[in-house]
Design a protein around this motif. Sequence first.
Motif, short mmCIF file in Angstrom:
data_model
loop_
_atom_site.label_atom_id
_atom_site.label_comp_id
_atom_site.label_asym_id
_atom_site.label_seq_id
_atom_site.Cartn_x
_atom_site.Cartn_y
_atom_site.Cartn_z
N ARG A 244 0.84 -1.19 0.00
CA ARG A 244 0.00 0.00 0.00
C ARG A 244 0.88 1.25 0.00
O ARG A 244 2.01 1.23 0.50
N PHE A 245 0.36 2.38 -0.49
CA PHE A 245 1.07 3.65 -0.33
C PHE A 245 1.15 3.97 1.16
O PHE A 245 0.17 3.84 1.89
N ARG B 114 9.74 3.27 3.65
CA ARG B 114 8.34 3.63 3.45
C ARG B 114 8.11 3.97 1.97
O ARG B 114 8.91 4.69 1.37
N LEU B 115 7.03 3.42 1.40
CA LEU B 115 6.70 3.67 0.00
C LEU B 115 5.79 4.90 -0.09
O LEU B 115 4.76 4.97 0.56
N ASN B 116 6.20 5.85 -0.93
CA ASN B 116 5.47 7.10 -1.07
C ASN B 116 4.97 7.27 -2.50
O ASN B 116 5.64 6.89 -3.47
N ARG B 117 3.81 7.86 -2.64
CA ARG B 117 3.24 8.12 -3.95
C ARG B 117 4.01 9.24 -4.65
O ARG B 117 4.40 10.24 -4.03
N TYR C 84 7.10 5.90 -8.03
CA TYR C 84 7.03 6.15 -6.60
C TYR C 84 8.40 6.58 -6.08
O TYR C 84 9.39 6.60 -6.81
#
Length: 413
Positions: free
Chosen positions: A166-167, A245-248, A224
């Motif tokens: 998920r974002f 952390r995955l960011n949009r 991303y």
Amino acid sequence: MLLTLAFSPHFPQNRFRCRCCNSVPGNGFQTERGLEFDTGGAFFRQESATGRDLGVLAASLQKKKNGSLRVLDALCGCGIRSLRYLKEAEADFVAANDGNDSYGSIIVGNLSRVSVKEEKRWVVTHLEANRVMTDYYIQKSFFDFIDVDSFGSDSSFLRSAINTLRFGGLLYVTSTDGFSSGGHRPHHSLAAYGAYVRPMPYSNEVGLRMLIGGVAREAALLGYHITPLFSYYAYHGPVFRVLLRLNRGKIHDSRHYGFIGCCHQCGNSHEFSWDQLGQMSCSCSVSKVSNSLKVSGPLWTGPLHDAAYLMDMLDLAKQWGWIGCDGKDSLEKLIKLMVDESDPRLPFGYIKLDEMASRAKINTPPLKTLMSAMHEKGYAASRSHITTNAIKTNCPMTEFIEIAKELQQVSVS
């Protein structure tokens, strides 16, 4: 369709253990933070408990932030990480996958200690890791936390993991390839992480930056960007673990993704941007391009940790009684060292005291004395969690040597 195991053999009930102990009760059973589990014939390292502690703390913080937690353990082995995510991080759902179906009854038995299958808080699958992540992605069944504890420098899982996250979700990835981080297999690191790595005096930090850079590249390809929350090195293996952390949204400049150079003539290190390609040099050299300068990259050149996030992890560890109960406070010391390393004034790399002493031809002053002298001169300095006999600092090697010589003269007089 995911291949699942639908049986739950009965195992002995958990017996009370000190939450700090990692002991071997015998008959294939071990305990970690008070949880008893069976390793079966799966590969298991007691020494990796600290990495599991860090992962569980992060997963718990993610649940506190979002209110729910779905975890995918893509290469779960005997299932100890999945077990701890269920019990300690209170995950709502854990997908435990391992390609070896002979571990099935062991994994199911371990997870059944926390929650029976009928509660539907976990599922066990035996698929290739990319396959299981792709299946979830196709089903649009995304996760808040994905743990990919892979062996060697297998980066083939990264894109599938990013797609299935998920974002705002957390990706916890691993490398155990000390040869590539040490610059001994540059073509291998180029193929795996897109980085041509040469021997550097701080090779174990390069290993972390190589891994982060590989994920950053894959994330950028998908539109991303990532933020490192902590980066952890352990000498056994060796093991390089990073939490991201995955960011949009894609970052359209090359910030924090460039080249690192170390001059073997003067010992100073430099960061180079993409527009400096073909013009890399060290100020100690009269030639435009220094023959003594070894350059690796592209690598992640930005922060390895997020200090505020680490303090939240430390606070949680204290709430759980993980700090101070073993008489060593090793987890507390590690996290505090990482916080110190998060000083934004500190560049990449570290200086080993042995290397400094060899260049200066002097005996090494005490580390604390050196750090105090650096602080007095206005430099930032901290210990390194990667190696004990080293200092992270923005002080150049040449000035470091002068400070050490001054201290030696004071001690002699």
